[in-house]
Scaffold this motif. Structure first.
Motif, short mmCIF file in Angstrom:
data_model
loop_
_atom_site.label_atom_id
_atom_site.label_comp_id
_atom_site.label_asym_id
_atom_site.label_seq_id
_atom_site.Cartn_x
_atom_site.Cartn_y
_atom_site.Cartn_z
N ASN A 1 0.82 -1.22 0.00
CA ASN A 1 0.00 0.00 0.00
C ASN A 1 0.85 1.27 0.00
N ALA A 2 2.06 1.17 0.55
CA ALA A 2 2.98 2.31 0.58
C ALA A 2 3.84 2.36 -0.69
N HIS A 3 3.59 1.45 -1.62
CA HIS A 3 4.34 1.38 -2.89
C HIS A 3 5.82 1.10 -2.68
N ILE A 4 6.12 0.32 -1.63
CA ILE A 4 7.49 -0.09 -1.32
C ILE A 4 7.74 -1.49 -1.89
N VAL A 5 6.70 -2.30 -1.89
CA VAL A 5 6.78 -3.68 -2.36
C VAL A 5 5.74 -3.88 -3.46
N ASN A 6 6.12 -4.64 -4.45
CA ASN A 6 5.23 -5.00 -5.54
C ASN A 6 4.80 -6.46 -5.38
N ARG A 7 3.52 -6.70 -5.58
CA ARG A 7 2.96 -8.06 -5.53
C ARG A 7 2.64 -8.47 -6.96
N THR B 1 9.83 -2.18 -5.16
CA THR B 1 9.55 -1.18 -6.19
C THR B 1 10.73 -0.21 -6.23
N GLU B 2 10.68 0.73 -7.15
CA GLU B 2 11.73 1.77 -7.18
C GLU B 2 11.75 2.54 -5.87
N ARG B 3 10.57 2.84 -5.35
CA ARG B 3 10.50 3.55 -4.07
C ARG B 3 11.12 2.70 -2.97
N GLY B 4 10.86 1.40 -3.00
CA GLY B 4 11.46 0.50 -2.01
C GLY B 4 12.97 0.48 -2.12
N MET B 5 13.47 0.41 -3.34
CA MET B 5 14.93 0.41 -3.55
C MET B 5 15.56 1.73 -3.15
N SER B 6 14.77 2.81 -3.19
CA SER B 6 15.31 4.12 -2.82
C SER B 6 15.60 4.21 -1.32
N LEU B 7 15.14 3.24 -0.54
CA LEU B 7 15.42 3.20 0.90
C LEU B 7 16.83 2.68 1.20
N ARG B 8 17.54 2.19 0.18
CA ARG B 8 18.83 1.53 0.36
C ARG B 8 19.78 2.31 1.28
N ASN B 9 20.10 3.53 0.91
CA ASN B 9 21.09 4.30 1.68
C ASN B 9 20.62 4.60 3.10
N ILE B 10 19.34 4.87 3.24
CA ILE B 10 18.78 5.13 4.56
C ILE B 10 18.95 3.91 5.45
N LEU B 11 18.59 2.73 4.92
CA LEU B 11 18.64 1.51 5.71
C LEU B 11 20.08 1.10 6.01
N LEU C 1 21.85 -10.54 16.35
CA LEU C 1 21.79 -11.95 15.95
C LEU C 1 22.21 -12.18 14.51
N ASN C 2 21.86 -11.25 13.62
CA ASN C 2 22.21 -11.40 12.22
C ASN C 2 22.77 -10.08 11.69
N PRO C 3 24.09 -9.94 11.71
CA PRO C 3 24.69 -8.68 11.24
C PRO C 3 24.72 -8.55 9.73
N ASN C 4 24.19 -9.52 9.01
CA ASN C 4 24.22 -9.52 7.56
C ASN C 4 23.18 -8.57 6.99
N ASP C 5 23.64 -7.46 6.44
CA ASP C 5 22.72 -6.51 5.83
C ASP C 5 22.91 -6.47 4.31
N ASP C 6 23.33 -7.59 3.73
CA ASP C 6 23.57 -7.65 2.29
C ASP C 6 22.31 -7.34 1.48
N GLY C 7 21.15 -7.68 2.00
CA GLY C 7 19.91 -7.36 1.30
C GLY C 7 19.76 -5.87 1.08
N PHE C 8 20.16 -5.07 2.08
CA PHE C 8 20.12 -3.61 1.92
C PHE C 8 21.16 -3.18 0.90
N LYS C 9 22.34 -3.78 0.95
CA LYS C 9 23.41 -3.43 0.02
C LYS C 9 23.03 -3.77 -1.42
N ASN C 10 22.26 -4.84 -1.60
CA ASN C 10 21.89 -5.30 -2.94
C ASN C 10 20.70 -4.56 -3.54
N MET C 11 20.04 -3.74 -2.76
CA MET C 11 18.91 -2.97 -3.29
C MET C 11 19.40 -2.04 -4.38
N GLY C 12 18.64 -1.95 -5.44
CA GLY C 12 18.92 -1.00 -6.50
C GLY C 12 20.24 -1.18 -7.10
#
Length: 125
Positions: free
Chosen positions: A59-65, A80-90, A114-125
């Motif tokens: 609904n926030a246009h962050i994720v596409n179904r 979505t593009e908006r979701g990927m735009s959160l990369r640097n913030i996250l 517990l999980n220091p792996n933030d590769d998902g954020f790094k891989n955005m966009g």
């Protein structure tokens, strides 16, 4: 209903707030996933909570179904593009949290990530 934020950062936090949304975003940063795959990656989340969190992010246009016209039905979620735009913030928030936890550990506090792996954020966009 009108929404009022006192600070602009509140609008951002309103979207990503919650126990599971950041984890969902991190996992989707690595590529599209089906509901069952997300659930396996996040032990402890109920189906109801996963569905609600995905719906909020959609609904926030962050994720596409994306629904495939197949039997049995197949649904995939992606950023979505908006979701990927959160990369640097996250990534900044993750780095800040890592520093905070290290400082707290140095002060003798019993705290860990517990999980220091933030590769998902790094891989955005």
């Amino acid at each position: 209903m009108r929404k009022i934020y006192h600070l602009a950062v509140e609008a951002t936090l309103d979207i990503i707030r919650g126990k599971w949304k950041l984890r969902i975003l991190c996992h989707l940063g690595n590529g599209p996933l089906r509901t069952g795959e997300l659930r396996r990656l996040m032990p402890g989340i109920s189906q109801k909570m996963l569905t609600q969190s995905l719906k909020d992010l959609e609904n926030a246009h962050i994720v596409n179904r994306h629904s495939y016209n197949e039997v049995p039905p197949r649904v995939e979620y992606s950023l979505t593009e908006r979701g990927m735009s959160l990369r640097n913030i996250l990534l900044e928030m993750s780095d800040w949290g890592t520093t905070l936890v290290k400082e707290q550990q140095e002060e003798g506090n019993d705290v860990e990530i517990l999980n220091p792996n933030d590769d998902g954020f790094k891989n955005m966009g």
